[in-house]
Design a protein around this motif. Structure first.
Motif, PDB file in Angstrom:
ATOM      1  N   ALA A 183      47.375  69.825  31.784  1.00 38.09           N
ATOM      2  CA  ALA A 183      47.313  69.067  30.515  1.00 38.09           C
ATOM      3  C   ALA A 183      46.557  67.715  30.712  1.00 38.09           C
ATOM      4  O   ALA A 183      46.701  67.192  31.796  1.00 38.09           O
ATOM      5  N   LEU A 184      45.958  67.441  29.759  1.00 36.95           N
ATOM      6  CA  LEU A 184      45.144  66.057  29.721  1.00 36.95           C
ATOM      7  C   LEU A 184      45.243  65.218  28.758  1.00 36.95           C
ATOM      8  O   LEU A 184      45.314  65.787  27.346  1.00 36.95           O
ATOM      9  N   ASP A 185      45.699  64.016  28.793  1.00 38.99           N
ATOM     10  CA  ASP A 185      45.958  63.288  27.704  1.00 38.99           C
ATOM     11  C   ASP A 185      44.716  62.435  27.247  1.00 38.99           C
ATOM     12  O   ASP A 185      43.598  62.416  27.824  1.00 38.99           O
ATOM     13  N   GLU A 186      44.827  61.513  26.192  1.00 35.55           N
ATOM     14  CA  GLU A 186      43.628  60.804  25.757  1.00 35.55           C
ATOM     15  C   GLU A 186      42.954  59.743  26.462  1.00 35.55           C
ATOM     16  O   GLU A 186      41.926  59.409  26.425  1.00 35.55           O
ATOM     17  N   THR A 187      43.929  59.471  27.776  1.00 42.75           N
ATOM     18  CA  THR A 187      43.198  58.470  28.703  1.00 42.75           C
ATOM     19  C   THR A 187      42.287  59.320  29.953  1.00 42.75           C
ATOM     20  O   THR A 187      41.823  58.543  30.899  1.00 42.75           O
ATOM     21  N   GLY A 188      42.464  60.422  29.846  1.00 42.71           N
ATOM     22  CA  GLY A 188      41.891  61.232  31.118  1.00 42.71           C
ATOM     23  C   GLY A 188      42.964  61.491  32.103  1.00 42.71           C
ATOM     24  O   GLY A 188      42.398  61.997  33.194  1.00 42.71           O
ATOM     25  N   SER A 212      37.190  61.604  37.637  1.00 41.73           N
ATOM     26  CA  SER A 212      37.856  60.817  36.755  1.00 41.73           C
ATOM     27  C   SER A 212      37.001  60.540  35.303  1.00 41.73           C
ATOM     28  O   SER A 212      37.563  60.733  34.368  1.00 41.73           O
ATOM     29  N   ASP A 213      35.837  60.175  35.720  1.00 43.74           N
ATOM     30  CA  ASP A 213      34.702  59.827  34.682  1.00 43.74           C
ATOM     31  C   ASP A 213      34.726  60.711  33.528  1.00 43.74           C
ATOM     32  O   ASP A 213      34.930  60.545  32.416  1.00 43.74           O
ATOM     33  N   ALA A 214      34.419  62.220  34.169  1.00 43.61           N
ATOM     34  CA  ALA A 214      34.091  63.222  33.220  1.00 43.61           C
ATOM     35  C   ALA A 214      35.292  63.526  32.581  1.00 43.61           C
ATOM     36  O   ALA A 214      35.299  63.784  31.337  1.00 43.61           O
ATOM     37  N   LEU A 215      36.456  63.594  33.115  1.00 47.13           N
ATOM     38  CA  LEU A 215      37.714  63.896  32.388  1.00 47.13           C
ATOM     39  C   LEU A 215      38.070  62.609  31.406  1.00 47.13           C
ATOM     40  O   LEU A 215      38.585  63.492  30.286  1.00 47.13           O
ATOM     41  N   ARG A 216      37.934  61.515  31.622  1.00 53.00           N
ATOM     42  CA  ARG A 216      38.105  60.844  30.851  1.00 53.00           C
ATOM     43  C   ARG A 216      37.249  60.688  29.511  1.00 53.00           C
ATOM     44  O   ARG A 216      37.646  60.221  28.573  1.00 53.00           O
ATOM     45  N   GLU A 217      35.889  61.044  29.851  1.00 51.82           N
ATOM     46  CA  GLU A 217      35.032  61.207  28.479  1.00 51.82           C
ATOM     47  C   GLU A 217      35.398  62.369  27.816  1.00 51.82           C
ATOM     48  O   GLU A 217      35.445  62.431  26.652  1.00 51.82           O
ATOM     49  N   ALA A 218      35.635  63.642  28.478  1.00 49.94           N
ATOM     50  CA  ALA A 218      36.002  64.746  27.515  1.00 49.94           C
ATOM     51  C   ALA A 218      37.504  64.440  26.921  1.00 49.94           C
ATOM     52  O   ALA A 218      37.371  64.996  25.724  1.00 49.94           O
ATOM     53  N   ALA A 219      38.219  63.677  27.387  1.00 51.71           N
ATOM     54  CA  ALA A 219      39.670  63.163  26.889  1.00 51.71           C
ATOM     55  C   ALA A 219      39.251  62.391  25.597  1.00 51.71           C
ATOM     56  O   ALA A 219      39.802  62.676  24.502  1.00 51.71           O
ATOM     57  N   ALA A 220      38.358  61.637  25.695  1.00 57.39           N
ATOM     58  CA  ALA A 220      38.026  60.780  24.369  1.00 57.39           C
ATOM     59  C   ALA A 220      37.659  61.525  23.317  1.00 57.39           C
ATOM     60  O   ALA A 220      37.907  61.162  22.158  1.00 57.39           O
ATOM     61  N   VAL A 254      28.174  72.120  18.946  1.00 60.27           N
ATOM     62  CA  VAL A 254      28.071  71.010  18.614  1.00 60.27           C
ATOM     63  C   VAL A 254      27.738  69.902  19.734  1.00 60.27           C
ATOM     64  O   VAL A 254      28.268  69.963  20.770  1.00 60.27           O
ATOM     65  N   VAL A 255      26.463  69.443  19.361  1.00 60.65           N
ATOM     66  CA  VAL A 255      26.088  68.470  20.386  1.00 60.65           C
ATOM     67  C   VAL A 255      26.525  66.975  20.166  1.00 60.65           C
ATOM     68  O   VAL A 255      26.380  66.524  19.002  1.00 60.65           O
ATOM     69  N   TRP A 256      27.176  66.630  20.937  1.00 62.24           N
ATOM     70  CA  TRP A 256      28.313  65.440  20.712  1.00 62.24           C
ATOM     71  C   TRP A 256      27.485  63.963  21.295  1.00 62.24           C
ATOM     72  O   TRP A 256      27.766  62.967  21.005  1.00 62.24           O
ATOM     73  N   GLY A 257      26.839  64.240  22.564  1.00 63.84           N
ATOM     74  CA  GLY A 257      26.387  63.120  23.109  1.00 63.84           C
ATOM     75  C   GLY A 257      27.380  62.617  24.183  1.00 63.84           C
ATOM     76  O   GLY A 257      28.244  63.141  24.856  1.00 63.84           O
ATOM     77  N   SER A 258      27.596  61.206  24.131  1.00 61.09           N
ATOM     78  CA  SER A 258      28.701  60.463  25.037  1.00 61.09           C
ATOM     79  C   SER A 258      29.957  60.403  24.056  1.00 61.09           C
ATOM     80  O   SER A 258      29.831  60.754  22.899  1.00 61.09           O
ATOM     81  N   SER A 259      30.849  59.606  24.464  1.00 65.79           N
ATOM     82  CA  SER A 259      32.277  59.663  23.856  1.00 65.79           C
ATOM     83  C   SER A 259      32.144  58.505  22.826  1.00 65.79           C
ATOM     84  O   SER A 259      33.060  58.356  22.171  1.00 65.79           O
TER      85      SER A 259
END
Length: 297
Positions: A183-188, A212-220, A254-259
């Motif tokens: 499970a991943l929360d909103e903080t990654g 951690s950076d990738a997970l944090r962006e995906a979570a955001a 959907v192309v999202w770009g950055s968070s």
């Protein structure tokens, strides 16, 4: 004969004089006694004759004297009581068995954590004075021991318990790490294992691995999606932190770009999907200038 007669006369004269002297002493005593008896009523009359103003003044003076004595005693009594209460309170809080830690009370809506686990990791110091219990240490033990707990508030619950209020993490996505679904929360933060990915949560795929950076962006991004939209997302694709896309369950992209501006991007995407439901590709990387196309690429 003449001399004897003369002596007799002298003796008689002395007796008369002594008798007269005794009678005079008796008369004087009786006069003094009478004078004393007569003086007592005069003294009482004098006291009765004192004016009311003088009596009132004397009573007021007596009351003032009494008040001064009472004030002096009152301060002493109050001071003694205050000191006794302080000493009694210190003894009760720090030395008596009345206010020692006897247990833990756990509160909070918990789905992944049990109260028993919280009590175990809290390890409250039973038997120590509640007033000096290290609440911060209890908080650290719970957070370190239970990764599914997002925040902990630890407080004293008088007279003899430590209260632990728990707030769990909320999953926004699922990521596969080492063959385990996490499970991943909103903080990654990764915090829970799943045997099977739950419905309604998108998967996260990262090209660069589970850093951690990738997970944090995906979570955001995932946390910004409305619940209805999140259900349509098959997975979140993270190529770089500035190149994120959503793969929908109906094979649309959907192309999202950055968070950055994820909330605005989510609103724009919902509006686009309603306005142009037949397109295959939505680009909201610049939410002020969204683009759609008929093909995925």
């Amino acid at each position: 004969m003449g001399e004897k007669g003369s002596d007799t006369e002298i003796a008689e004269a002395l007796e008369i004089a002594q008798s007269a002297s005794g009678e005079r002493e008796i008369d004087l005593d009786s006069e003094e006694a009478q004078a004393g008896a007569e003086s007592e009523p005069e003294s009482q009359d004098e006291r009765a004759a004192v004016d009311p103003a003088t009596l009132k003044s004397r009573k007021a003076f007596a009351r003032r004297q009494w008040r001064r004595r009472w004030l002096a005693w009152r301060y002493l009594i109050v001071g003694t009581l205050v000191i006794a209460l302080l000493l009694g309170g210190i003894w009760a809080v720090y030395f008596s068995t009345w206010l020692q830690v006897k247990g833990t009370s756990v509160h909070g809506a918990m789905k992944m954590t049990s109260a028993k686990q919280v009590v175990e990791f809290a390890a409250v110091p039973v038997g120590e004075p509640l007033a000096t219990a290290d609440l911060e240490a209890v908080q650290v033990r719970v957070l370190n021991g239970l990764p599914m707990v997002r925040s902990v508030n630890v407080s004293r619950e008088w007279p003899d318990k430590i209260r632990v209020d728990v707030t769990e993490r909320t999953p926004v996505a699922v990521v596969s790490i080492g063959g385990r679904l996490r499970a991943l929360d909103e903080t990654g933060t990764v915090f829970w294992d799943y045997k099977k990915a739950p419905r309604g949560l998108p998967m996260v795929n990262t090209v660069t691995g589970a850093n951690s950076d990738a997970l944090r962006e995906a979570a955001a991004v995932a946390s910004a999606l409305p619940a209805d939209l999140a259900k349509t997302v098959d997975h979140v694709e993270v190529t770089t932190v500035d190149s994120i896309s959503l793969e929908l369950r109906n094979d649309k992209r959907v192309v999202w770009g950055s968070s950055a501006q994820s909330d605005t991007k989510a609103d724009v995407l919902v509006a686009l999907m309603k306005a142009e439901p037949d397109v295959a590709r939505y680009d909201v990387s610049v939410p002020g200038q969204p683009v759609t196309s008929k093909s995925v690429d």
